[in-house]
Design an enzyme around this catalytic site. Sequence first.
Site, PDB file in Angstrom:
ATOM      1  N   LYS A 299       0.939  -1.409  -0.106  1.00 53.18           N
ATOM      2  CA  LYS A 299      -0.132   0.415   0.190  1.00 53.18           C
ATOM      3  C   LYS A 299       0.897   1.017   0.036  1.00 53.18           C
ATOM      4  O   LYS A 299       0.454   2.546   0.005  1.00 53.18           O
ATOM      5  CB  LYS A 299      -0.518  -0.120   0.935  1.00 53.18           C
ATOM      6  CG  LYS A 299      -2.118  -1.327   1.213  1.00 53.18           C
ATOM      7  CD  LYS A 299      -2.911  -0.747   0.154  1.00 53.18           C
ATOM      8  CE  LYS A 299      -3.937  -1.196  -0.053  1.00 53.18           C
ATOM      9  NZ  LYS A 299      -4.369  -1.870  -1.294  1.00 53.18           N
ATOM     10  N   TYR A 386      -7.293  -4.592  -1.740  1.00 53.88           N
ATOM     11  CA  TYR A 386      -5.921  -5.227  -1.884  1.00 53.88           C
ATOM     12  C   TYR A 386      -5.550  -4.476  -3.740  1.00 53.88           C
ATOM     13  O   TYR A 386      -4.841  -3.826  -3.826  1.00 53.88           O
ATOM     14  CB  TYR A 386      -5.596  -6.737  -2.447  1.00 53.88           C
ATOM     15  CG  TYR A 386      -4.058  -6.791  -2.741  1.00 53.88           C
ATOM     16  CD1 TYR A 386      -3.328  -7.222  -2.072  1.00 53.88           C
ATOM     17  CD2 TYR A 386      -3.803  -6.306  -4.335  1.00 53.88           C
ATOM     18  CE1 TYR A 386      -1.934  -7.378  -2.238  1.00 53.88           C
ATOM     19  CE2 TYR A 386      -2.074  -6.862  -4.122  1.00 53.88           C
ATOM     20  CZ  TYR A 386      -1.153  -7.638  -3.328  1.00 53.88           C
ATOM     21  OH  TYR A 386      -0.023  -7.501  -3.826  1.00 53.88           O
TER      22      TYR A 386
HETATM   23  P1  FAD Z   1      10.181   8.496  -0.408  1.00 53.33           P
HETATM   24  O1  FAD Z   1      10.316   7.471  -1.915  1.00 53.33           O
HETATM   25  O2  FAD Z   1      10.838   7.917   0.758  1.00 53.33           O
HETATM   26  O3  FAD Z   1      11.154   9.652  -0.890  1.00 53.33           O
HETATM   27  C1  FAD Z   1      10.992  10.246   0.177  1.00 53.33           C
HETATM   28  C2  FAD Z   1      12.618  11.170  -1.037  1.00 53.33           C
HETATM   29  O4  FAD Z   1      12.889  12.342   0.410  1.00 53.33           O
HETATM   30  C3  FAD Z   1      13.669  10.314  -1.079  1.00 53.33           C
HETATM   31  O5  FAD Z   1      13.804  10.241  -2.211  1.00 53.33           O
HETATM   32  C4  FAD Z   1      14.210  10.678   0.249  1.00 53.33           C
HETATM   33  O6  FAD Z   1      16.421  11.229   0.152  1.00 53.33           O
HETATM   34  C5  FAD Z   1      13.755  12.226   0.094  1.00 53.33           C
HETATM   35  N1  FAD Z   1      15.082  13.139   1.404  1.00 53.33           N
HETATM   36  C6  FAD Z   1      14.801  12.967   2.826  1.00 53.33           C
HETATM   37  N2  FAD Z   1      14.917  13.379   3.454  1.00 53.33           N
HETATM   38  C7  FAD Z   1      15.007  14.707   2.831  1.00 53.33           C
HETATM   39  C8  FAD Z   1      15.860  16.287   3.065  1.00 53.33           C
HETATM   40  N3  FAD Z   1      15.763  16.459   4.118  1.00 53.33           N
HETATM   41  N4  FAD Z   1      16.197  17.382   1.920  1.00 53.33           N
HETATM   42  C9  FAD Z   1      15.711  16.622   0.053  1.00 53.33           C
HETATM   43  N5  FAD Z   1      15.258  15.319  -0.216  1.00 53.33           N
HETATM   44  C10 FAD Z   1      15.207  14.248   1.331  1.00 53.33           C
HETATM   45  N6  FAD Z   1       3.891   0.456  -1.826  1.00 53.33           N
HETATM   46  C11 FAD Z   1       3.701  -0.214  -2.078  1.00 53.33           C
HETATM   47  O7  FAD Z   1       2.588   0.699  -2.458  1.00 53.33           O
HETATM   48  N7  FAD Z   1       3.964  -1.083  -2.532  1.00 53.33           N
HETATM   49  C12 FAD Z   1       4.314  -2.617  -2.194  1.00 53.33           C
HETATM   50  O8  FAD Z   1       4.501  -3.220  -2.936  1.00 53.33           O
HETATM   51  C13 FAD Z   1       5.451  -2.228  -1.909  1.00 53.33           C
HETATM   52  N8  FAD Z   1       6.472  -2.375  -1.315  1.00 53.33           N
HETATM   53  C14 FAD Z   1       7.602  -2.554  -0.362  1.00 53.33           C
HETATM   54  C15 FAD Z   1       8.609  -3.033  -0.079  1.00 53.33           C
HETATM   55  C16 FAD Z   1      10.025  -2.276   0.896  1.00 53.33           C
HETATM   56  C17 FAD Z   1      11.244  -3.242   0.226  1.00 53.33           C
HETATM   57  C18 FAD Z   1       9.968  -0.878   0.560  1.00 53.33           C
HETATM   58  C19 FAD Z   1      11.000  -0.758   1.689  1.00 53.33           C
HETATM   59  C20 FAD Z   1       8.458  -0.400   0.672  1.00 53.33           C
HETATM   60  C21 FAD Z   1       7.684  -0.618   0.164  1.00 53.33           C
HETATM   61  N9  FAD Z   1       6.467  -0.096  -0.171  1.00 53.33           N
HETATM   62  C22 FAD Z   1       5.373  -0.742  -0.655  1.00 53.33           C
HETATM   63  C23 FAD Z   1       6.380   1.489   0.558  1.00 53.33           C
HETATM   64  C24 FAD Z   1       6.554   2.195  -1.065  1.00 53.33           C
HETATM   65  O9  FAD Z   1       8.184   2.448  -1.314  1.00 53.33           O
HETATM   66  C25 FAD Z   1       6.762   3.879   0.206  1.00 53.33           C
HETATM   67  O10 FAD Z   1       5.941   3.695   0.346  1.00 53.33           O
HETATM   68  C26 FAD Z   1       6.685   4.920  -1.073  1.00 53.33           C
HETATM   69  O11 FAD Z   1       8.221   4.967  -1.433  1.00 53.33           O
HETATM   70  C27 FAD Z   1       6.842   6.024  -0.776  1.00 53.33           C
HETATM   71  O12 FAD Z   1       7.075   7.324  -1.196  1.00 53.33           O
HETATM   72  P2  FAD Z   1       7.108   8.380  -0.969  1.00 53.33           P
HETATM   73  O13 FAD Z   1       7.501  10.002  -1.753  1.00 53.33           O
HETATM   74  O14 FAD Z   1       6.012   8.929   0.116  1.00 53.33           O
HETATM   75  O15 FAD Z   1       8.420   8.843   0.299  1.00 53.33           O
HETATM   76  C1  DHB Z   2       6.000  -6.818  -3.315  1.00 52.21           C
HETATM   77  C2  DHB Z   2       6.401  -5.684  -2.218  1.00 52.21           C
HETATM   78  C3  DHB Z   2       4.808  -5.533  -1.423  1.00 52.21           C
HETATM   79  O1  DHB Z   2       5.562  -5.376  -0.594  1.00 52.21           O
HETATM   80  C4  DHB Z   2       4.296  -6.605  -1.085  1.00 52.21           C
HETATM   81  O2  DHB Z   2       2.949  -6.940  -0.219  1.00 52.21           O
HETATM   82  C5  DHB Z   2       4.097  -6.954  -2.749  1.00 52.21           C
HETATM   83  C6  DHB Z   2       4.793  -7.004  -3.616  1.00 52.21           C
HETATM   84  C7  DHB Z   2       6.749  -6.318  -4.652  1.00 52.21           C
HETATM   85  O3  DHB Z   2       8.263  -5.329  -4.341  1.00 52.21           O
HETATM   86  O4  DHB Z   2       7.242  -6.738  -5.254  1.00 52.21           O
END
Ligand code: FAD
Ligand code: DHB
Length: 399
Positions: A299, A386
Amino acid sequence: MRTRTQVGIVGAGPAGLLLSHLLALRGIDSVLVEIRSREYCEARQRAGVLEDGSVTLLREAGLAGRLDREGLEHGGIYLQFDGERRHIDFRELTGGRTVTVYAQTEVVKDLIARRLADNGAVEFGVTGTEVSRLDTGQPRLSYTDASGTRHDVDCDVIAGCDGFHGICRPAIPAGALTTWEREYPYAWLGILADVPPSTDELIYAHHQSGFALHSLRSLSVSRLYLQVAPDADIAQWPDDRIWAELSRRFELPGWTLQQGPVLDKSITPMRSFVSAPMRYGRLFLAGDAAHIVPPTGAKGLNLALADVAVLAPALVALLRGDDTLAADYSATCLSRVWRSTHFSWWMTTMLHRSPGADEMEAQLQLSQLRYVASSTAAATSLAENYTGFAIASRPSGSA
Ligand code: FAD
Ligand code: DHB
């Protein structure tokens, strides 16, 4: 150097990049600053699953050229437990809704390419990001660019899209926010492997040794996750040990997990976190800066995209002098955030093995899994959550 923009954006993750693009489509200029390099942002392995609504949003924003060519549409998932693998058919249960497997790295690459092609102001590799004067009509975004020049940007609004560890949420006075948090007693070890997936759709596996997930990135690259201890040391997980553990947790008669070279390996802690409201004066938080879900429900990325889909029109109206949508922003987003927070918690606790859990907990989980796999009502609830709900529902309450 003193400059001006309409919207200062902190963070070039999916939230910040999509927001700058949606604002540009509406004629609003922004300055986006990112602490990391472009290469780092484009290579950071994270999410892989887009909800129906996220695909529609990206398509409507003119960003889905490659997504439509390369994304893999999935009509369901498998739940594996008790030696069985059961299919949950999203199309049938939800009247045709699906998800699309398309990596967050690719979403970010597409967004960066488009912002740069449109001459958007995106600064990578900045340091010393600060936001100030948030409760005035002219907040300020300050940073030092990669060549060492300090900038003070006077903005009409600042969007904090800087993730969970960013500087925007901590810039809000403590008393102005309420937060809720839960840490889970396990983590995910994720690998990217140069091997065709051994499955046509994602497998979420419950096992007495812990959870495992088989996902994919393409028809030739697999993404797999393994529940490990929250303090697990990646050095203790050589590739052979990972493959052996994955094979054990996915074991099914007549089925083999294909193995290949590991291209990337990392450990992610699991946390639920919500902070409210998502606005303080002229600072708006979006995505992981305001809320984190454990990854089991896929999510986090989808919530980040949904937040900025609500924020962009609210900011356009605000800049015209109409605060109505901006006043609703937090409540509108939080109703969706809490639904996803609950769903992610539910999937997580149903599928993971807590340290020290007794046989009673395992039996309760198995009973729930059997129910989901055999009851149309329970399976529909999973499928509906989902695949996701329509973006920008009206607020149904505050917090
Ligand atoms: P982020 O992607 O964290 O971006 C924030 C940005 O701000 C970063 O580039 C960072 O470097 C920058 N930043 C931080 N501090 C500063 C500062 N002081 N100055 C300037 N820039 C700064 N979500 C899903 O929906 N589906 C999935 O399947 C899923 N799987 C995941 C699997 C893993 C292993 C992980 C770790 C996460 C997963 N997520 C998933 C979650 C998803 O990746 C995050 O929720 C998403 O990246 C959020 O996006 P965002 O733009 O809010 O934050
Ligand atoms: C992936 C990550 C997840 O957290 C999930 O629930 C399903 C798929 C992925 O990275 O592909």
